[in-house]
Design a protein around this motif. Structure first.
Motif, PDB file in Angstrom:
ATOM      1  N   UNK A 174      10.124  46.173  62.256  1.00 13.15           N
ATOM      2  CA  UNK A 174      11.511  46.135  61.803  1.00 13.15           C
ATOM      3  C   UNK A 174      12.217  47.475  61.932  1.00 13.15           C
ATOM      4  N   UNK A 175      11.507  48.496  62.332  1.00 21.21           N
ATOM      5  CA  UNK A 175      12.067  49.851  62.312  1.00 21.21           C
ATOM      6  C   UNK A 175      13.195  49.997  63.314  1.00 21.21           C
ATOM      7  N   UNK A 176      14.333  50.423  62.859  1.00 27.94           N
ATOM      8  CA  UNK A 176      15.512  50.632  63.698  1.00 27.94           C
ATOM      9  C   UNK A 176      15.703  52.134  63.867  1.00 27.94           C
ATOM     10  N   UNK A 177      15.367  52.662  65.052  1.00 30.10           N
ATOM     11  CA  UNK A 177      15.394  54.115  65.231  1.00 30.10           C
ATOM     12  C   UNK A 177      16.816  54.664  65.122  1.00 30.10           C
ATOM     13  N   UNK A 178      17.819  53.871  65.503  1.00 26.34           N
ATOM     14  CA  UNK A 178      19.190  54.365  65.415  1.00 26.34           C
ATOM     15  C   UNK A 178      19.640  54.516  63.957  1.00 26.34           C
ATOM     16  N   UNK A 179      19.207  53.576  63.121  1.00 22.72           N
ATOM     17  CA  UNK A 179      19.566  53.660  61.708  1.00 22.72           C
ATOM     18  C   UNK A 179      18.882  54.848  61.032  1.00 22.72           C
ATOM     19  N   UNK A 180      17.775  55.306  61.617  1.00 19.51           N
ATOM     20  CA  UNK A 180      17.015  56.422  61.044  1.00 19.51           C
ATOM     21  C   UNK A 180      17.423  57.758  61.651  1.00 19.51           C
ATOM     22  N   UNK A 181      18.517  57.751  62.392  1.00 19.57           N
ATOM     23  CA  UNK A 181      18.988  58.941  63.076  1.00 19.57           C
ATOM     24  C   UNK A 181      20.411  59.257  62.631  1.00 19.57           C
ATOM     25  N   UNK A 182      20.630  60.504  62.259  1.00 15.40           N
ATOM     26  CA  UNK A 182      21.954  60.928  61.793  1.00 15.40           C
ATOM     27  C   UNK A 182      22.358  62.201  62.522  1.00 15.40           C
ATOM     28  N   UNK A 183      23.603  62.276  62.940  1.00 15.07           N
ATOM     29  CA  UNK A 183      24.114  63.465  63.622  1.00 15.07           C
ATOM     30  C   UNK A 183      25.097  64.173  62.704  1.00 15.07           C
ATOM     31  N   UNK A 184      24.853  65.444  62.468  1.00 19.74           N
ATOM     32  CA  UNK A 184      25.732  66.253  61.619  1.00 19.74           C
ATOM     33  C   UNK A 184      26.069  67.541  62.368  1.00 19.74           C
ATOM     34  N   UNK A 185      26.866  68.394  61.735  1.00 19.94           N
ATOM     35  CA  UNK A 185      27.206  69.699  62.297  1.00 19.94           C
ATOM     36  C   UNK A 185      26.472  70.786  61.501  1.00 19.94           C
ATOM     37  N   UNK A 186      26.011  71.828  62.207  1.00 21.99           N
ATOM     38  CA  UNK A 186      25.456  72.962  61.487  1.00 21.99           C
ATOM     39  C   UNK A 186      26.587  73.924  61.127  1.00 21.99           C
ATOM     40  N   UNK A 187      26.221  75.075  60.535  1.00 29.54           N
ATOM     41  CA  UNK A 187      27.265  75.993  60.055  1.00 29.54           C
ATOM     42  C   UNK A 187      28.030  76.660  61.186  1.00 29.54           C
ATOM     43  N   UNK A 188      27.560  76.500  62.432  1.00 28.83           N
ATOM     44  CA  UNK A 188      28.287  77.010  63.589  1.00 28.83           C
ATOM     45  C   UNK A 188      29.099  75.918  64.281  1.00 28.83           C
ATOM     46  N   UNK A 189      29.076  74.711  63.717  1.00 26.79           N
ATOM     47  CA  UNK A 189      29.811  73.605  64.314  1.00 26.79           C
ATOM     48  C   UNK A 189      29.091  72.935  65.464  1.00 26.79           C
ATOM     49  N   UNK A 190      27.794  73.227  65.626  1.00 30.51           N
ATOM     50  CA  UNK A 190      27.002  72.633  66.702  1.00 30.51           C
ATOM     51  C   UNK A 190      26.267  71.415  66.165  1.00 30.51           C
ATOM     52  N   UNK A 191      26.233  70.346  66.951  1.00 29.32           N
ATOM     53  CA  UNK A 191      25.576  69.116  66.519  1.00 29.32           C
ATOM     54  C   UNK A 191      24.088  69.350  66.275  1.00 29.32           C
TER      55      UNK A 191
END
Length: 317
Positions: free
Chosen positions: A7-24
């Protein structure tokens, strides 16, 4: 285990954020609480935590992570050069570049994704890169986190140039340890190594295991696919598996060199050890259209005894 894999959904377990330099940066997690964080700056794994939330990778408290310089710690990609063995900057340019997320990568073996959260990254040379190193390539890099918390890095370099080229490669892996004087490395006994503190003099390992009492910078050549790092005080063993990477680099700067290093604390050598899966003694050469694959597999277990071959086989090593 099987239920999670189904049942594991790899996309649901993946999150994209920004670091303190604005880099993904990409945050991977598994159902049990283990996690990994990968920056698009260098394709750099900046964190790997177990299901207890304990950080398994070392990062210097003085590290500066600001493009285009790399951060001291985590797992760095050294390509197309390792160290200062060439005309490029230390460890090559891949770790200093901004990678992109590869939304449609060529397929990997199904075992590479089943029951795992993962991200695929891509690096192609810029015009400036081609001035420094005139070879066209596609570098695909997958970082995956398994149900059991194991971390796997898979790199694929394809020659899309009209002529052959050669390169060196390493996963520069900073492991977090309790006290370097209480750590030993097993699996490299009796092997030949290049001593980088003695102008790459060829020597043979004499000990039953590797322990640390002073600065060490060695390249063990034609090393086995699996080595183990035993941290007695923390009662933790790191099992390091590799494919397509014939060498193992073992490095700790110790006290004197630490005091001369940028972005590194004077006493931080005590709490880190680099054990790198690498291809650095002999360059990898690709003809036009050829592709090379290298893989690093990291496991951390709560134990302090010799690694068991049956356990390794169960994990696919």
């Amino acid at each position: 285990m099987g239920h999670y894999a189904a049942v594991w959904d790899h996309k649901a377990a993946t999150e994209i954020t920004k670091d303190w330099n604005g880099i993904d940066q990409v945050f991977l997690r598994n159902p049990h609480g283990a996690s990994a964080k990968i920056s698009l700056h260098g394709g750099h794994v900046v964190s790997w935590r177990n299901d207890q939330g304990e950080e398994l990778l070392f990062t210097s408290n003085k590290a500066i992570f600001k493009h285009p310089k790399s951060m001291r710690g985590g797992i760095q990609i050294c390509y197309p050069q390792f160290g200062d063995c060439g005309l490029l900057d230390q460890h090559g340019f891949a770790r200093n570049k901004i990678w992109v997320i590869d939304e449609n990568p060529p397929p990997l073996n199904s075992k590479e994704s089943l029951g795992k959260s993962f991200v695929d990254l891509l690096l192609k040379p810029s015009g400036e890169d081609l001035k420094q190193w005139p070879h066209s390539f596609e570098f695909r890099h997958r970082v995956s986190l398994a149900i059991d918390g194991d971390l796997t890095l898979t790199s694929r370099v394809r020659n899309v140039d009209g002529k052959p080229f050669s390169f060196l490669f390493a996963y520069h892996t900073y492991l977090s340890v309790s006290d370097i004087s209480e750590v030993r490395v097993e699996g490299l006994e009796t092997l030949d190594y290049l001593d980088n503190l003695r102008k790459r003099e060829l020597l043979t390992e004499q000990g039953d295991s590797i322990t640390f009492e002073s600065e060490m910078d060695r390249t063990y050549i034609r090393s086995p696919k699996v080595v183990a790092v035993l941290d007695h005080e923390r009662k933790r063993t790191y099992v390091i598996g590799k494919e397509g990477l014939p060498d193992t680099v073992v490095w700790n700067p110790w006290e004197k060199k630490s005091k001369t290093m940028a972005n590194f604390g004077d006493d931080e050598y005590k709490s880190m050890l680099c054990v790198d899966g690498a291809a650095v003694e002999r360059p990898i050469t690709l003809k036009p259209g050829e592709e090379w694959t290298g893989r690093l597999m990291l496991t951390a277990v709560k134990s302090s005894f010799c690694f068991d071959q049956l356990e390794l086989q169960s994990k696919g090593f």
